[in-house]
Design a protein around this motif. Structure first.
Motif, PDB file in Angstrom:
ATOM      1  N   LYS A   1      13.488  -0.244   4.801  1.00 47.05           N
ATOM      2  CA  LYS A   1      14.737  -0.085   3.995  1.00 47.05           C
ATOM      3  C   LYS A   1      14.358   0.056   2.588  1.00 47.05           C
ATOM      4  O   LYS A   1      15.045   1.101   1.977  1.00 47.05           O
ATOM      5  CB  LYS A   1      15.682  -0.924   4.193  1.00 47.05           C
ATOM      6  CG  LYS A   1      16.928  -0.804   3.555  1.00 47.05           C
ATOM      7  CD  LYS A   1      18.096  -1.879   3.970  1.00 47.05           C
ATOM      8  CE  LYS A   1      19.312  -1.617   3.100  1.00 47.05           C
ATOM      9  NZ  LYS A   1      20.509  -2.607   3.162  1.00 47.05           N
ATOM     10  N   PHE A   2      13.543  -0.759   1.992  1.00 53.88           N
ATOM     11  CA  PHE A   2      13.485  -0.843   0.488  1.00 53.88           C
ATOM     12  C   PHE A   2      12.221  -0.081   0.232  1.00 53.88           C
ATOM     13  O   PHE A   2      10.932  -0.255   0.599  1.00 53.88           O
ATOM     14  CB  PHE A   2      13.542  -2.252   0.024  1.00 53.88           C
ATOM     15  CG  PHE A   2      14.704  -3.033   0.191  1.00 53.88           C
ATOM     16  CD1 PHE A   2      15.995  -2.778  -0.598  1.00 53.88           C
ATOM     17  CD2 PHE A   2      14.808  -3.731   1.405  1.00 53.88           C
ATOM     18  CE1 PHE A   2      17.198  -3.460  -0.401  1.00 53.88           C
ATOM     19  CE2 PHE A   2      16.469  -4.337   1.420  1.00 53.88           C
ATOM     20  CZ  PHE A   2      17.450  -3.882   0.682  1.00 53.88           C
ATOM     21  N   ASP A   3      12.292   0.509  -1.138  1.00 60.02           N
ATOM     22  CA  ASP A   3      10.970   0.758  -1.666  1.00 60.02           C
ATOM     23  C   ASP A   3      10.915   0.380  -3.155  1.00 60.02           C
ATOM     24  O   ASP A   3      12.009  -0.547  -3.685  1.00 60.02           O
ATOM     25  CB  ASP A   3      10.808   2.520  -1.583  1.00 60.02           C
ATOM     26  CG  ASP A   3      12.053   3.258  -2.131  1.00 60.02           C
ATOM     27  OD1 ASP A   3      12.312   2.745  -3.251  1.00 60.02           O
ATOM     28  OD2 ASP A   3      12.236   4.273  -1.688  1.00 60.02           O
TER      29      ASP A   3
ATOM     30  N   ARG B   1      -2.768 -11.024  -4.175  1.00 62.47           N
ATOM     31  CA  ARG B   1      -2.447 -12.567  -3.889  1.00 62.47           C
ATOM     32  C   ARG B   1      -1.216 -12.702  -3.571  1.00 62.47           C
ATOM     33  O   ARG B   1      -0.766 -13.496  -2.356  1.00 62.47           O
ATOM     34  CB  ARG B   1      -2.919 -13.172  -5.291  1.00 62.47           C
ATOM     35  CG  ARG B   1      -4.159 -13.075  -5.572  1.00 62.47           C
ATOM     36  CD  ARG B   1      -5.002 -14.364  -5.300  1.00 62.47           C
ATOM     37  NE  ARG B   1      -4.616 -15.318  -6.314  1.00 62.47           N
ATOM     38  CZ  ARG B   1      -4.926 -15.731  -7.504  1.00 62.47           C
ATOM     39  NH1 ARG B   1      -5.905 -14.872  -8.066  1.00 62.47           N
ATOM     40  NH2 ARG B   1      -4.717 -16.993  -7.939  1.00 62.47           N
ATOM     41  N   ILE B   2      -0.132 -11.992  -4.069  1.00 63.19           N
ATOM     42  CA  ILE B   2       1.333 -12.639  -3.759  1.00 63.19           C
ATOM     43  C   ILE B   2       1.747 -11.874  -2.423  1.00 63.19           C
ATOM     44  O   ILE B   2       2.341 -12.662  -1.520  1.00 63.19           O
ATOM     45  CB  ILE B   2       2.298 -12.092  -4.834  1.00 63.19           C
ATOM     46  CG1 ILE B   2       1.910 -12.739  -6.320  1.00 63.19           C
ATOM     47  CG2 ILE B   2       3.600 -12.348  -4.354  1.00 63.19           C
ATOM     48  CD1 ILE B   2       1.744 -14.282  -6.231  1.00 63.19           C
ATOM     49  N   THR B   3       1.254 -10.675  -1.994  1.00 58.06           N
ATOM     50  CA  THR B   3       1.640 -10.209  -0.764  1.00 58.06           C
ATOM     51  C   THR B   3       0.813 -11.171   0.243  1.00 58.06           C
ATOM     52  O   THR B   3       1.407 -11.244   1.536  1.00 58.06           O
ATOM     53  CB  THR B   3       1.183  -8.860  -0.604  1.00 58.06           C
ATOM     54  OG1 THR B   3       0.105  -8.448  -0.964  1.00 58.06           O
ATOM     55  CG2 THR B   3       2.188  -7.816  -1.444  1.00 58.06           C
ATOM     56  N   ASP B   4      -0.293 -11.616   0.246  1.00 57.36           N
ATOM     57  CA  ASP B   4      -1.087 -12.533   0.925  1.00 57.36           C
ATOM     58  C   ASP B   4      -0.125 -13.635   1.043  1.00 57.36           C
ATOM     59  O   ASP B   4      -0.132 -14.212   2.326  1.00 57.36           O
ATOM     60  CB  ASP B   4      -2.351 -12.928   0.464  1.00 57.36           C
ATOM     61  CG  ASP B   4      -3.267 -14.001   1.235  1.00 57.36           C
ATOM     62  OD1 ASP B   4      -3.197 -13.854   2.572  1.00 57.36           O
ATOM     63  OD2 ASP B   4      -3.784 -14.803   0.635  1.00 57.36           O
TER      64      ASP B   4
ATOM     65  N   GLY C   1       9.423 -15.778 -14.962  1.00 58.65           N
ATOM     66  CA  GLY C   1       9.345 -14.784 -15.931  1.00 58.65           C
ATOM     67  C   GLY C   1      10.276 -13.642 -15.227  1.00 58.65           C
ATOM     68  O   GLY C   1      10.930 -13.895 -14.430  1.00 58.65           O
ATOM     69  N   GLY C   2      10.389 -12.577 -16.062  1.00 54.47           N
ATOM     70  CA  GLY C   2      10.909 -11.583 -15.672  1.00 54.47           C
ATOM     71  C   GLY C   2      10.066 -10.836 -14.400  1.00 54.47           C
ATOM     72  O   GLY C   2       8.958 -11.372 -14.060  1.00 54.47           O
ATOM     73  N   LEU C   3      10.603  -9.919 -13.753  1.00 51.30           N
ATOM     74  CA  LEU C   3       9.929  -9.300 -12.595  1.00 51.30           C
ATOM     75  C   LEU C   3       8.583  -8.815 -13.199  1.00 51.30           C
ATOM     76  O   LEU C   3       8.505  -7.746 -14.207  1.00 51.30           O
ATOM     77  CB  LEU C   3      10.777  -8.167 -11.959  1.00 51.30           C
ATOM     78  CG  LEU C   3      10.006  -7.274 -11.092  1.00 51.30           C
ATOM     79  CD1 LEU C   3       9.557  -8.050  -9.731  1.00 51.30           C
ATOM     80  CD2 LEU C   3      10.776  -5.814 -10.748  1.00 51.30           C
ATOM     81  N   PRO C   4       7.428  -9.212 -12.896  1.00 46.95           N
ATOM     82  CA  PRO C   4       6.180  -8.822 -13.429  1.00 46.95           C
ATOM     83  C   PRO C   4       5.871  -7.042 -13.149  1.00 46.95           C
ATOM     84  O   PRO C   4       6.235  -6.737 -11.927  1.00 46.95           O
ATOM     85  CB  PRO C   4       5.019  -9.509 -12.602  1.00 46.95           C
ATOM     86  CG  PRO C   4       5.845 -10.684 -12.251  1.00 46.95           C
ATOM     87  CD  PRO C   4       7.188 -10.353 -11.878  1.00 46.95           C
TER      88      PRO C   4
ATOM     89  N   SER D   1       7.370  -3.073  -5.912  1.00 47.63           N
ATOM     90  CA  SER D   1       6.829  -2.947  -4.771  1.00 47.63           C
ATOM     91  C   SER D   1       6.772  -4.251  -3.909  1.00 47.63           C
ATOM     92  O   SER D   1       6.828  -4.216  -2.830  1.00 47.63           O
ATOM     93  CB  SER D   1       5.407  -1.874  -4.789  1.00 47.63           C
ATOM     94  OG  SER D   1       4.456  -2.897  -5.465  1.00 47.63           O
ATOM     95  N   MET D   2       6.282  -5.303  -4.708  1.00 48.04           N
ATOM     96  CA  MET D   2       6.087  -6.393  -3.973  1.00 48.04           C
ATOM     97  C   MET D   2       7.571  -7.130  -3.442  1.00 48.04           C
ATOM     98  O   MET D   2       7.756  -7.556  -2.491  1.00 48.04           O
ATOM     99  CB  MET D   2       5.448  -7.453  -5.070  1.00 48.04           C
ATOM    100  CG  MET D   2       5.383  -9.029  -4.553  1.00 48.04           C
ATOM    101  SD  MET D   2       6.801  -9.999  -4.631  1.00 48.04           S
ATOM    102  CE  MET D   2       7.212 -10.117  -6.344  1.00 48.04           C
TER     103      MET D   2
END
Length: 516
Positions: free
Chosen positions: A44-46, A256-259, A273-276, A283-284
């Protein structure tokens, strides 16, 4: 020791050098990983603003109100508090002095040598999670990776992780299993986005004898995958430099974060922090949400980050986090405060918040449509200092009586009344409340009035006077939670409540108000 400018004390001796001079001092390190991250789930999201703007915060988060965080890792070992891995490389800072005296010079004994000392030998996750649940937490957040670039999970892309060194345990996975067994939603925090620039000082050197010009261990190419290959971007405390502009680092972060997401399926992910990294970060977030939908059949995931200065992110699929602070009034969107009962990492010299401060902060936050995510400080070995232990005991007693005024509630027409208002913004959380300070929550038709100070004699609530625009009916009954019905009068001035001489709980008292 020579004197340094404020800039050098804050950012280390490298701040005084240009990139050319630095390259002559620090050996080149191995390049950061390159290439796209692993497969991102479609759905649903991109990564577009338009797509993420359709996000709706799930009910579980709006109902939970209170979560506990384990902001814990190798930086607890020196018992000197937050940001140890950075300040130990900055001469003139107390952490540098402590490291020099305790472990040795950072050219020889650096942060890599602290990691093996983190054993977590007294960590009892099951017992702790039982206490967290009893203290009223409805979600639990594990540290995933701090700015020290050390993964607390069985990381596929980083050899510096807790499964193969330090405690040699999957800290995130162990916390996750305990949280599920005790009925808590599970989250993880990532601080990796800022690590590249934050850790710039580890590539420096002393500007004084006897180690003048000898690089710290961060300059050793053998450890580049821990200390980063950053020789050009010093961290200056501005929004522009909190995150690196290096696209290779952006892709490493995403991998790393998707893992972490794929391996542990968190209900909540927090970024410090803010969205990196713009589209890479979006996309994450899309991957987190699409994975949640694929797993549960509906969107259950929450993504927290801090305001980047525009406020736009929080209209586009993310839940705003306010570090050690609050928002002003009732926010139309759910939000979160993250705070700690002491320093972020264990600090043996720290002054801790009292249980009363935590309870009254929680009531103020919830009345404004917020949640509190509270770090309960742990020692490096996993045990609780006395202040954390007593806080959990006090919270359990208070929640057993008054939890219904917190969990599952929503803001009333006004958040509260009284002479004291917490200052809006980050790092402004201190407020000394009086018995006249009242905060409201509502659940269905039941209204709760939480007295933040200790009420004595008569409590008067002006917002519930007869004919008040906020009062939606006549008051027909008042209970003091934990004590039962109490006498009251509703006049044109206030709702006056007779308070029993003996209160049922030590901290904020809660009146349950029924209206016809």
């Amino acid at each position: 020791m020579p004197t340094f400018s404020k800039r050098e004390l804050l950012y280390g001796p490298l701040a005084a050098l240009g990139a050319g001079a630095l390259s002559r001092v620090v050996p080149a390190a191995a390049a950061a990983p390159r290439g796209a991250a692993g497969s991102l789930r479609k759905g649903k999201f991109d990564a577009t603003h338009a797509s993420l703007s359709t996000y709706t915060t799930p009910d579980w988060f709006k109902d939970a109100k209170f979560g506990i965080w384990s902001h814990w890792g190798p930086q607890a070992v020196p018992a000197r508090g937050d940001w140890y891995a950075r300040w130990m490389y900055v001469p003139g800072h107390p952490h540098y002095d402590h490291h020099l005296k305790t472990y040795g010079h950072p050219s020889e004994k650096g942060y890599k040598d602290i990691i093996p000392l983190w054993k977590a030998e007294r960590w009892e996750p099951e017992a702790l999670m039982a206490r967290y649940a009893k203290a009223g937490a409805k979600y639990f957040v594990s540290m995933g990776v701090h700015h020290d670039n050390f993964d607390l999970w069985n990381s596929k892309h980083n050899r510096w992780n807790a499964v193969v060194m330090g405690p040699k345990r999957d800290v995130v996975g162990t916390w996750q299993a305990a949280a599920k067994r005790h009925g808590l939603r599970f989250g993880v925090s990532e601080h990796l986005g800022a690590s590249h620039n934050w850790w710039y000082p580890n590539h420096g050197y002393d500007q004084f004898w006897p180690k003048l010009g000898i690089p710290y261990d961060g300059a050793n190419p053998a450890y580049a995958d821990l200390y980063h290959n950053n020789r050009t971007e010093p961290f200056i405390d501005t929004k522009a430099s909190w995150y690196t502009t290096d696209p290779a680092y952006h892709q490493m972060w995403l991998k790393r974060i998707t893992d972490l997401i794929d391996g542990y399926q968190p209900d909540l992910l927090y970024s410090d922090g803010g969205l990196p990294f713009g589209e890479v970060g979006r996309s994450m977030v899309a991957h987190l949400y699409n994975t949640s939908i694929a797993r549960t059949g509906r969107l259950e995931a929450v993504y927290n980050c801090k305001d980047a200065g525009t406020g736009e992110f929080f209209k586009e699929g993310m839940v705003q986090d306010v570090e050690r602070g609050v928002l002003k009034g009732i926010n139309p969107l759910p939000w979160q405060t993250d705070t700690s009962n002491g320093d972020w990492f264990y600090n043996e010299t720290e002054t801790y918040k009292t249980s009363n401060q935590i309870v009254t902060m929680l009531a103020d936050i919830v009345s404004k449509n917020g949640n509190m995510l509270l770090n309960v400080v742990q020692r490096a070995d996993g045990s609780l200092p006395p202040e954390s232990d007593s806080l959990l005991t006090d919270l359990a007693a208070w929640m057993a009586v008054n939890g219904e005024a917190i969990h599952g509630t929503r803001p009333w027409t006004v958040y509260g009344e009284g002479p004291t208002e917490a200052v809006e913004g980050m790092f402004k959380e201190k407020a000394d409340y009086s018995p006249r300070d009242i905060r409201f929550t509502i659940k269905g038709k039941t209204l709760y009035a939480i007295a933040l100070g200790e009420p004595r004699g008569t409590t008067e609530i002006a917002s519930l006077r007869s004919g008040s625009p906020q009062a939606r009916g006549r008051v027909v009954g008042v209970d003091l939670l934990g004590a039962g019905p109490v006498r009251f009068r509703q006049t044109a001035t206030a709702l006056s409540i007779n308070v029993p001489a003996r209160l049922p709980t030590r901290h904020a008292s809660v009146f349950r108000i029924h209206q016809a």
